[in-house]
Enzyme design. Structure first.
Site, mmCIF file in Angstrom:
data_model
loop_
_atom_site.group_PDB
_atom_site.id
_atom_site.type_symbol
_atom_site.label_atom_id
_atom_site.label_comp_id
_atom_site.label_asym_id
_atom_site.label_seq_id
_atom_site.Cartn_x
_atom_site.Cartn_y
_atom_site.Cartn_z
ATOM 1 N N TRP A 101 37.981 34.147 -2.059
ATOM 2 C CA TRP A 101 38.475 33.792 -3.395
ATOM 3 C C TRP A 101 37.384 33.966 -4.453
ATOM 4 C CZ3 TRP A 101 43.108 34.634 -2.738
ATOM 5 C CH2 TRP A 101 43.847 34.112 -1.689
ATOM 6 N N ASP A 171 36.368 26.914 -9.187
ATOM 7 C CA ASP A 171 37.705 26.947 -8.598
ATOM 8 C C ASP A 171 37.720 25.845 -7.544
ATOM 9 O OD1 ASP A 171 39.957 27.427 -7.044
ATOM 10 O OD2 ASP A 171 39.490 29.533 -6.637
ATOM 11 N N LYS A 195 47.711 23.472 -3.045
ATOM 12 C CA LYS A 195 46.887 23.126 -1.899
ATOM 13 C C LYS A 195 46.878 21.617 -1.712
ATOM 14 C CE LYS A 195 46.054 27.458 -1.564
ATOM 15 N NZ LYS A 195 44.935 28.244 -2.061
HETATM 16 C C1 LIG Z 1 44.746 29.595 -2.463
HETATM 17 C C2 LIG Z 1 43.529 29.793 -3.267
HETATM 18 C C3 LIG Z 1 43.487 30.721 -4.308
HETATM 19 C C4 LIG Z 1 44.642 31.619 -4.648
HETATM 20 O O1 LIG Z 1 45.629 30.866 -5.294
HETATM 21 P P1 LIG Z 1 46.910 31.514 -5.967
HETATM 22 O O2 LIG Z 1 47.554 30.337 -6.610
HETATM 23 O O3 LIG Z 1 47.719 32.120 -4.870
HETATM 24 O O4 LIG Z 1 46.471 32.517 -6.966
HETATM 25 C C5 LIG Z 1 42.328 30.795 -5.050
HETATM 26 N N1 LIG Z 1 41.273 30.016 -4.797
HETATM 27 C C6 LIG Z 1 41.287 29.112 -3.794
HETATM 28 C C7 LIG Z 1 40.085 28.265 -3.550
HETATM 29 C C8 LIG Z 1 42.413 28.972 -3.007
HETATM 30 O O5 LIG Z 1 42.417 28.073 -2.005
#
Ligand SMILES: *Cc1c(COP(=O)(O)O)cnc(C)c1O
Length: 360
Positions: A101, A171, A195
């Protein structure tokens, strides 16, 4: 009705109480005679829902007044672009690459400016967090970017990088609300809700006010400017209304559990059960450096692909689902977010003990 133990990395398990409440309100939300799904986002009832969600999140995370909370769409991936489009005033940013990511975010940022990879753990398949105490931060970097919890690889930054005074962007998709956080250390904290918070379709952005301006890269669409959403209380256009409503319920549930300090303690107890088992097992082992272990995502392997597959299959039949590791790494991964009850982890470990006995 029969509920499984869902170890999915996301969309993921939600608190059963929250689902029950949403179900009870499905046809008639608090005497309005309609579902929240059918409600105008400009109605008084909905305004109250989004206002309460924001207030509860501010309380949970102790968010300072000079930060805005935005409820957006487009997932974490959209932030990979929005961050550079809004923040790259000098056209330079530094990225720490600790997994897929972070790498995606870094690659996206390269479209908009000079995105430097100043550290990486790719040399050992992202199984650790690099030392970030004295990195070659660019003189003119607009920000330093991290993925704080690496969902796929199961590592977590337990110490934030030394950004040498530069704005930190994180993130936190897979560790959002898993522990108390000092928001003031960040310029932007963002994450997808699917998540650890709510349903897919909502991304929450916590952004320091001085980072919100009209001074964005030329051509940045109206919808991709933080200012558009900040000026309009996340309702410039129709927000992901039902998703925000469920997130709001999760915030109330978290407050009832005792807030983020209590969640952290609970999450530590849960993760310890699984890690302690992995550390003494002769069949299973964790795949990341102990000091960098995530409390949320726990990858593990047997070392034998066929045995891994057998385990995943038998676990599923026993009601422990979504334990297959990410397609890029294989093996297994148990995501044990806030809403995973401790019994789920205990029973998973009992199942693993049985499996080890029967296949050893
Ligand atoms: C799942 C995830 C993403 C991607 O998320 P989307 O909502 O599908 O764009 C990005 N960063 C992290 C840390 C994730 O766990």
């Amino acid at each position: 009705m029969s509920r499984v133990y869902n170890f999915s990395a996301g969309p993921a398990v939600l608190p059963e109480e929250v689902l029950q409440e949403a179900a009870a309100e499905m046809l008639d939300y608090q005497g309005t005679g309609m579902s929240v799904m059918e409600m105008s986002h400009r109605s008084k009832a909905y305004q109250r829902i989004i206002d309460e969600a924001e207030a509860d999140l501010r309380e949970l995370m102790n968010i300072p007044d000079n930060y805005k909370v935005l409820f957006l769409q487009g997932g974490a991936h959209q932030q990979f672009a929005m961050v550079p489009m809004n923040l790259m005033k000098n056209g330079v940013a530094d990225y720490i690459i600790t997994g897929q990511w972070a790498k995606r975010a870094w690659q996206e940022a390269q479209k908009y400016g000079k995105a430097n990879a100043i550290a990486s753990s790719v040399d050992k398949t992202f199984s650790y967090i690099p030392d970030c105490s004295d990195l070659p931060i660019s003189e003119d970097a607009d920000y330093v970017y991290i993925c704080e919890n690496n969902t796929i690889y199961g590592t977590k930054f337990w110490d934030l990088p030394n950004t040498k005074g530069k704005t930190l962007v994180a993130d936190v998709s897979s560790c959002f609300l898993s522990e108390p956080v000092d928001v003031s250390k960040y310029g932007i904290i963002y994450g997808g809700a699917q998540k650890n918070i709510g349903p897919a379709g909502v991304v929450i952005v916590i952004i320091r006010e001085d980072l919100i301006s009209e001074d964005v890269l030329p051509g940045t669409p109206t919808m991709l400017q933080y200012k558009t959403h900040a000026d309009n209380g996340s309702m410039y256009n129709t927000p992901p209304a039902y998703g925000i409503y469920v997130c709001g319920k999760v915030f109330k549930w978290l407050k009832k559990q005792g807030g983020l300090a209590a969640m952290k303690e609970y999450n530590e107890r849960k993760a310890k059960i699984l890690y302690d088992f992995l550390d003494q097992s002769k069949m299973f082992r964790g795949t990341v450096e102990k000091k960098d272990r995530s409390l949320m995502n726990v990858p593990f392997v047997t070392g034998d692909k066929d045995l891994d597959a057998k385990f995943v299959k038998e676990a599923e039949a026993a009601g422990f689902v979504n334990l297959k590791g990410h397609r890029s790494v294989g093996g297994m991964r148990a995501s044990i977010y806030n809403a995973m009850p401790i019994e789920g982890v205990r029973k998973l470990v009992e199942f693993m003990q049985e499996f080890e006995k029967n296949n050893g």
